[in-house]
Design a protein around this motif. Structure first.
Motif, PDB file in Angstrom:
ATOM      1  N   TRP A  68       0.706  -1.284  -0.020  1.00  0.00           N
ATOM      2  CA  TRP A  68       0.184   0.023  -0.286  1.00  0.00           C
ATOM      3  C   TRP A  68       0.842   1.151  -0.007  1.00  0.00           C
ATOM      4  O   TRP A  68       0.375   2.290   0.100  1.00  0.00           O
ATOM      5  N   GLY A  69       2.381   1.286  -0.203  1.00  0.00           N
ATOM      6  CA  GLY A  69       2.985   2.121  -0.389  1.00  0.00           C
ATOM      7  C   GLY A  69       4.028   2.646   0.564  1.00  0.00           C
ATOM      8  O   GLY A  69       4.675   3.572   0.168  1.00  0.00           O
ATOM      9  N   THR A  70       3.969   2.013   1.833  1.00  0.00           N
ATOM     10  CA  THR A  70       4.561   2.337   2.948  1.00  0.00           C
ATOM     11  C   THR A  70       6.213   1.683   2.527  1.00  0.00           C
ATOM     12  O   THR A  70       6.212   0.597   2.157  1.00  0.00           O
ATOM     13  N   ARG A  71       7.253   2.525   2.756  1.00  0.00           N
ATOM     14  CA  ARG A  71       8.534   2.098   2.471  1.00  0.00           C
ATOM     15  C   ARG A  71       9.514   2.744   3.503  1.00  0.00           C
ATOM     16  O   ARG A  71       9.478   3.976   3.760  1.00  0.00           O
ATOM     17  N   GLN A  72      10.198   2.064   4.054  1.00  0.00           N
ATOM     18  CA  GLN A  72      11.035   2.435   5.630  1.00  0.00           C
ATOM     19  C   GLN A  72      12.420   1.919   5.341  1.00  0.00           C
ATOM     20  O   GLN A  72      12.644   0.668   4.900  1.00  0.00           O
ATOM     21  N   LEU A  73      13.571   2.671   5.416  1.00  0.00           N
ATOM     22  CA  LEU A  73      14.857   2.028   5.577  1.00  0.00           C
ATOM     23  C   LEU A  73      15.616   2.894   6.885  1.00  0.00           C
ATOM     24  O   LEU A  73      15.435   3.920   7.195  1.00  0.00           O
ATOM     25  N   MET A  74      16.295   1.905   7.769  1.00  0.00           N
ATOM     26  CA  MET A  74      16.801   2.208   8.735  1.00  0.00           C
ATOM     27  C   MET A  74      18.354   1.767   8.823  1.00  0.00           C
ATOM     28  O   MET A  74      18.455   0.530   8.171  1.00  0.00           O
ATOM     29  N   LEU A  75      19.303   2.513   9.025  1.00  0.00           N
ATOM     30  CA  LEU A  75      20.828   2.151   8.851  1.00  0.00           C
ATOM     31  C   LEU A  75      21.382   2.673  10.390  1.00  0.00           C
ATOM     32  O   LEU A  75      21.038   3.859  10.919  1.00  0.00           O
ATOM     33  N   ARG A  76      21.976   1.678  11.069  1.00  0.00           N
ATOM     34  CA  ARG A  76      22.750   2.328  12.416  1.00  0.00           C
ATOM     35  C   ARG A  76      24.112   2.033  12.197  1.00  0.00           C
ATOM     36  O   ARG A  76      24.874   1.318  11.736  1.00  0.00           O
ATOM     37  N   LEU A  77      24.660   3.261  12.772  1.00  0.00           N
ATOM     38  CA  LEU A  77      26.183   3.561  12.684  1.00  0.00           C
ATOM     39  C   LEU A  77      26.731   3.887  14.041  1.00  0.00           C
ATOM     40  O   LEU A  77      25.856   4.554  15.014  1.00  0.00           O
ATOM     41  N   PRO A  78      28.062   3.709  14.380  1.00  0.00           N
ATOM     42  CA  PRO A  78      28.663   4.163  15.596  1.00  0.00           C
ATOM     43  C   PRO A  78      28.535   5.721  15.621  1.00  0.00           C
ATOM     44  O   PRO A  78      29.077   6.063  14.425  1.00  0.00           O
ATOM     45  N   LYS A  79      28.557   6.479  16.689  1.00  0.00           N
ATOM     46  CA  LYS A  79      28.377   7.804  16.719  1.00  0.00           C
ATOM     47  C   LYS A  79      29.822   8.465  16.425  1.00  0.00           C
ATOM     48  O   LYS A  79      29.879   9.476  15.824  1.00  0.00           O
TER      49      LYS A  79
END
Length: 384
Positions: A68-79
Motif C-alpha cells: 500500500w505504499g509504505t517504504r522504510q529504511l533504517m541504518l545504524r552506525l556508531p556515533k
C-alpha cells in the motif's frame, strides 16, 4: 488484492548471539532467522515486534515494504563515525529522521504513498543487500545518503519554502548503485534530484591510490598507528577502514572550488525541479512525436511496397479472393475481404476505382446468398 508486508533486518558489524536469536524467535515463530539476518513476510496479520527497538539492540540495517505504499529504511552506525550533529542537518522530518541509542545513531528514511498512485510491482527480496553498501560509504564520510533523505522530506512537503538546504555533498549527479537503489526505493523524484545535483560539485575519485595512502600513513603519529594496529588485530572496530578513509579525505587540501556561501532554499530547488520537469516533458513529447512520424512513414512505405507487389499480379489476387470465398469459412472470408481492401487501396492510388467497383459489384451479385460474407463487405465499406 492481498496484503503484503516485508520485513528484513541485517546485522553487519557483529553476528547475533544464540541468546539474541532466541529473543528474536520469541517475536516471530515463522521468521527466517540467522546469525546475521531476520526476514519475515506477512500476507495477513502484523508483526508484533518493534523495528526501532530491534535496530537499537540487534541490527545495523532494516528495510520495510508494503503493497500500500509504505517504504522504510533504517541504518545504524556508531556515533564516532557519524556525528549526530551532522545527521541533524539532513534529518529534518518524517521522511528523514535520526536518533541516538547508546553509542549508535540510527537513520530512518520513510516514504508513504499518500496519493495512492503506487503500482506495486516489487518484492523485498534482495533490496536491502543492494542498499547496504551505502552504509559503509556514509561511515567513510559520503553524505549523499543523508541528502537523499533531506530530498525525501522536501518532496513530501515537510519543509517551508524558505528552509535552507543543508551542505550539498559532491557527486549527487553520479550516484553509485547502492545510492541509486535508495533513491528508487524512496521514490525520490528524478527531476528534484537533478535540480539538487545542479548545486553539487563533481565526485572526487572513489578511492585514493596505494601510493597516496602510503605517503599519508607514513606521516601519522606513532600512537595513531598503534591504535589502528590494535583495532585491526583485536577486531574491536569494524569501521577502521571507513574511519581512516574519512580521516584521509578530511585532511586533503581542497581540489575543487568552495561551494557558494549562499545556500539555496527549499522553494528554489522545487522551482528548479519544476523547470527541469517541464523541459523533460517537452523533450519526451517531442521524441514521442518524432517516433510517431517515423512509425507512420515506415508503415506507409511498407504499405506502398505491398501494393506494388499486388499490382504486379492483380489477376492472381482476384483468383485468390474467389478461392477463399469458395471455402465458405469465416477465417477465409476475413482474408478475402482484407485482400479486397488492399485492391481497393491500390485502385485508389492508381486512379482506377471504377473498374474495381465494377468487379466488386459483380462479386456481391455472385455471392448474394452468403450473408456472412456480405456483412463483412458492408463493414469494410469498400463501396464508398
Amino acid at each position: 488484492m492481498s496484503e503484503y508486508q516485508y520485513y528484513e533486518f541485517t546485522a553487519v558489524d557483529r553476528p547475533l548471539t544464540a541468546r539474541e536469536r532466541a529473543e528474536l524467535r520469541a517475536l516471530s515463530t515463522r521468521a527466517d532467522i540467522t546469525a546475521t539476518s531476520f526476514v519475515n513476510t506477512y500476507e495477513w496479520g502484523n508483526f508484533k515486534g518493534d523495528p526501532q527497538r530491534m535496530m537499537e539492540r540487534y541490527f545495523d540495517a532494516h528495510l520495510y515494504l508494503t503493497n500500500w505504499g509504505t517504504r522504510q529504511l533504517m541504518l545504524r552506525l556508531p556515533k564516532r563515525v557519524l556525528d549526530p550533529a551532522v545527521a541533524a542537518d539532513y534529518c529534518v522530518g518524517d521522511g528523514a529522521s535520526a536518533w541516538t541509542a547508546g553509542q549508535h545513531i540510527i537513520i530512518h528514511l520513510h516514504r508513504e504513498d499518500e496519493e495512492g498512485v503506487d503500482e506495486f510491482d516489487i518484492g523485498g527480496d534482495g533490496l536491502l543487500a543492494s542498499i547496504i553498501p551505502a552504509r559503509a560509504a556514509l561511515a567513510a564520510g559520503d553524505l549523499r545518503l543523508l541528502y537523499l533523505g533531506w530530498l525525501r522530506c522536501l518532496q513530501s512537503e515537510e519543509l517551508s519554502d524558505d528552509e535552507p538546504e543543508p551542505p550539498v555533498p559532491a557527486g549527487l549527479g553520479t550516484l553509485d548503485a547502492s545510492l541509486t537503489a535508495i533513491a528508487d526505493f524512496l521514490c525520490v523524484d528524478p527531476d528534484l534530484l537533478a535540480a539538487a545535483a545542479a548545486g553539487s560539485a563533481p565526485a572526487t575519485a572513489e578511492e585514493p591510490s596505494r601510493a597516496q595512502l602510503r605517503t599519508w600513513v607514513t606521516g601519522l603519529a606513532a600512537r595513531d598507528k598503534d591504535k589502528i594496529l590494535t583495532d585491526l588485530i583485536t577486531g574491536s572496530d569494524n569501521h577502521v577502514r571507513s574511519g581512516l578513509l574519512r580521516r584521509y579525505r578530511d585532511e586533503q587540501p581542497a581540489t575543487t572550488p568552495a561551494a557558494p556561501a549562499t545556500r539555496r532554499t527549499a522553494g528554489e530547488i522545487l522551482a528548479a525541479a519544476a523547470e527541469i520537469r517541464v523541459e523533460r516533458q517537452r523533450r519526451e513529447a517531442q521524441q514521442r512525436e518524432q517516433d510517431r512520424v517515423r512509425r507512420e512513414r515506415s508503415a506507409a512505405a511498407a504499405r506502398q511496397r505491398h501494393l506494388d507487389a499486388l499490382a504486379a499480379d492483380q489477376p492472381g489476387a482476384w483468383q485468390q479472393i474467389h478461392d477463399l470465398i469458395a471455402a465458405k469459412k469465416p477465417r477465409d472470408y476475413d482474408a478475402a475481404v482484407q485482400l479486397l481492401t488492399d485492391l481497393g487501396d491500390l485502385a485508389e492510388r492508381d486512379h482506377a476505382t471504377a473498374p474495381f467497383r465494377q468487379r466488386l459489384a459483380e462479386l456481391r451479385t455472385a455471392h448474394a446468398r452468403k450473408p456472412s460474407l456480405l456483412e463483412r463487405l458492408d463493414l469494410a465499406a469498400l463501396d464508398e
